[in-house]
Design a protein around this motif. Structure first.
Motif, PDB file in Angstrom:
ATOM      1  N   ALA A  67       3.133   6.020  -2.728  1.00  0.00           N
ATOM      2  CA  ALA A  67       4.294   6.801  -3.192  1.00  0.00           C
ATOM      3  C   ALA A  67       4.271   6.953  -4.694  1.00  0.00           C
ATOM      4  N   GLY A  68       3.847   5.956  -5.403  1.00  0.00           N
ATOM      5  CA  GLY A  68       3.792   6.062  -6.854  1.00  0.00           C
ATOM      6  C   GLY A  68       2.773   7.067  -7.317  1.00  0.00           C
ATOM      7  N   THR A  69       1.678   7.125  -6.628  1.00  0.00           N
ATOM      8  CA  THR A  69       0.644   8.078  -7.035  1.00  0.00           C
ATOM      9  C   THR A  69       1.022   9.516  -6.697  1.00  0.00           C
ATOM     10  N   THR A  70       1.844   9.763  -5.610  1.00  0.00           N
ATOM     11  CA  THR A  70       2.177  11.162  -5.213  1.00  0.00           C
ATOM     12  C   THR A  70       3.368  11.708  -5.973  1.00  0.00           C
ATOM     13  N   THR A  71       4.270  10.837  -6.504  1.00  0.00           N
ATOM     14  CA  THR A  71       5.475  11.340  -7.205  1.00  0.00           C
ATOM     15  C   THR A  71       5.300  11.341  -8.698  1.00  0.00           C
ATOM     16  N   LEU A 116       0.821  -1.214   0.000  1.00  0.00           N
ATOM     17  CA  LEU A 116       0.000   0.000   0.000  1.00  0.00           C
ATOM     18  C   LEU A 116       0.855   1.264   0.000  1.00  0.00           C
ATOM     19  N   GLN A 117       1.976   1.261   0.757  1.00  0.00           N
ATOM     20  CA  GLN A 117       2.854   2.462   0.772  1.00  0.00           C
ATOM     21  C   GLN A 117       3.496   2.691  -0.587  1.00  0.00           C
ATOM     22  N   ARG A 118       3.882   1.563  -1.249  1.00  0.00           N
ATOM     23  CA  ARG A 118       4.490   1.741  -2.574  1.00  0.00           C
ATOM     24  C   ARG A 118       3.461   2.305  -3.555  1.00  0.00           C
TER      25      ARG A 118
END
Length: 344
Positions: A42-46, A37-39
């Motif tokens: 992070a992919g969606t925010t960067t 879930l964290q990955r």
């Protein structure tokens, strides 16, 4: 509706139709872990934002905005750094201390105005632009005019030139009169003798030459040019007709150191002959002939010796001198007189 259309419509999935098997499979799947879930987060925010391309108008608008921003910053800096009232007071105090105080001898009327021109610190109207203290003026210089003294030389102004003359010739100052230093020694001796010879031969003034020769005898009684001075004096006395003084001069002179001694001997013999001193005159003529004198002196010596021999009774010797005279000087002015004597 045809049969074919009904078959197609019955085979196409309907929007509300759900595959039960897929639903059950999805329900049986294990849930995502926290790291997954964290990955995903992070992919969606960067995600890289999409590039925005600005057109020419937007670039101009950006440049103008930048200029306005810079001007605003400069204005804010000026407002922040503008001098305060305390800084203005300190500047005025420093200028007041730097100005020299007027002394008791200052007679300038502007001195009181300098002190009163600086307002007190509390009366400054515009603290942003402080009023500088006026620069003190130097006291005036009082020149004392004096009347010209009697010894002051006055300059003579030449008259104005006439309109017709294009050039003006100013009077040249007189040359300075410098007295030459009095010469001494051999240079003085030669100078006096040179002046005497110039007066005698170039100016035909034997009297001036004698005056200079008198100075020579007084200053240089034993000078090295004594023989030349004696010869110059003899010629001066001869031109002036002072034969007695000339004969006394020649009788006390030694011809050893005198130039042109043969000429002076012949001259002394002629003077003795006119005074009927035949024997003394004969000695002078014979001494001149033996010395090997030039032709003019030999001519005079031969004629004088013939005259002395005839007066002393030596007729043969006198005729021999006269024949010798004609042989050597046939065109002489005295040739006619000699022929007349031989014809007797």
């Amino acid at each position: 509706m045809s049969g074919r259309d009904s078959r197609v419509a019955s085979s196409a999935p309907r929007p509300l139709d759900v595959d039960d098997q897929k639903m059950w499979d999805a329900a049986r799947r294990a849930p995502l872990s926290a790291a997954a879930l964290q990955r995903i987060a992070a992919g969606t925010t960067t995600q890289r934002p999409a590039r925005v391309f600005l057109g020419p108008r937007w670039r101009i608008f950006a440049a103008v905005s930048l200029l306005l921003l810079i001007g605003g910053v400069a204005a804010a800096t000026f407002v922040i750094r503008r001098p305060t009232t305390e800084a203005i007071r300190k500047a005025v105090a420093r200028a007041t201390r730097a100005a020299p105080a007027p002394g008791p001898d200052d007679r300038s009327p502007e001195a009181p105005a300098v002190a009163s021109a600086t307002p007190p610190p509390g009366q400054i109207e515009n603290p942003a632009r402080p009023a500088l203290a006026p620069r003190p003026k130097a006291p005036p210089v009082h020149l004392a005019l004096r009347a010209p003294s009697a010894a002051t030389r006055t300059m003579v102004v030449p008259p104005a030139p006439s309109p017709s003359s294009p050039f003006v010739r100013l009077p040249s100052p007189p040359p300075p009169t410098l007295e030459p230093p009095s010469p001494t020694g051999a240079s003085a001796e030669a100078g006096i003798l040179r002046a005497a010879l110039t007066a005698l031969h170039h100016n035909n003034d034997p009297a001036a030459a004698l005056a200079l020769l008198d100075q020579y005898d007084a200053r240089f009684p034993k000078g090295t040019l004594r023989g030349e001075a004696t010869l110059a004096r003899a010629h001066s006395l001869r031109q002036l007709g002072r034969d007695d003084e000339l004969l006394r001069l020649l009788e006390r002179v030694s011809f050893a150191d005198v130039p042109r001694a043969a000429e002076l001997r012949v001259l002394r013999g002629e003077l003795r002959l006119t005074r009927r001193r035949f024997a003394d005159a004969l000695n002078d003529f014979e001494a001149a002939l033996v010395a090997g004198a030039p032709d003019p002196i030999v001519e005079r010596a031969l004629f004088g010796r013939a005259s002395c021999r005839a007066r002393l009774g030596d007729t043969d010797g006198a005729r021999a001198d006269l024949r010798r005279y004609l042989e050597r000087f046939p065109a002489s002015p005295r040739a006619g007189e000699v022929r007349a004597r031989l014809a007797r």
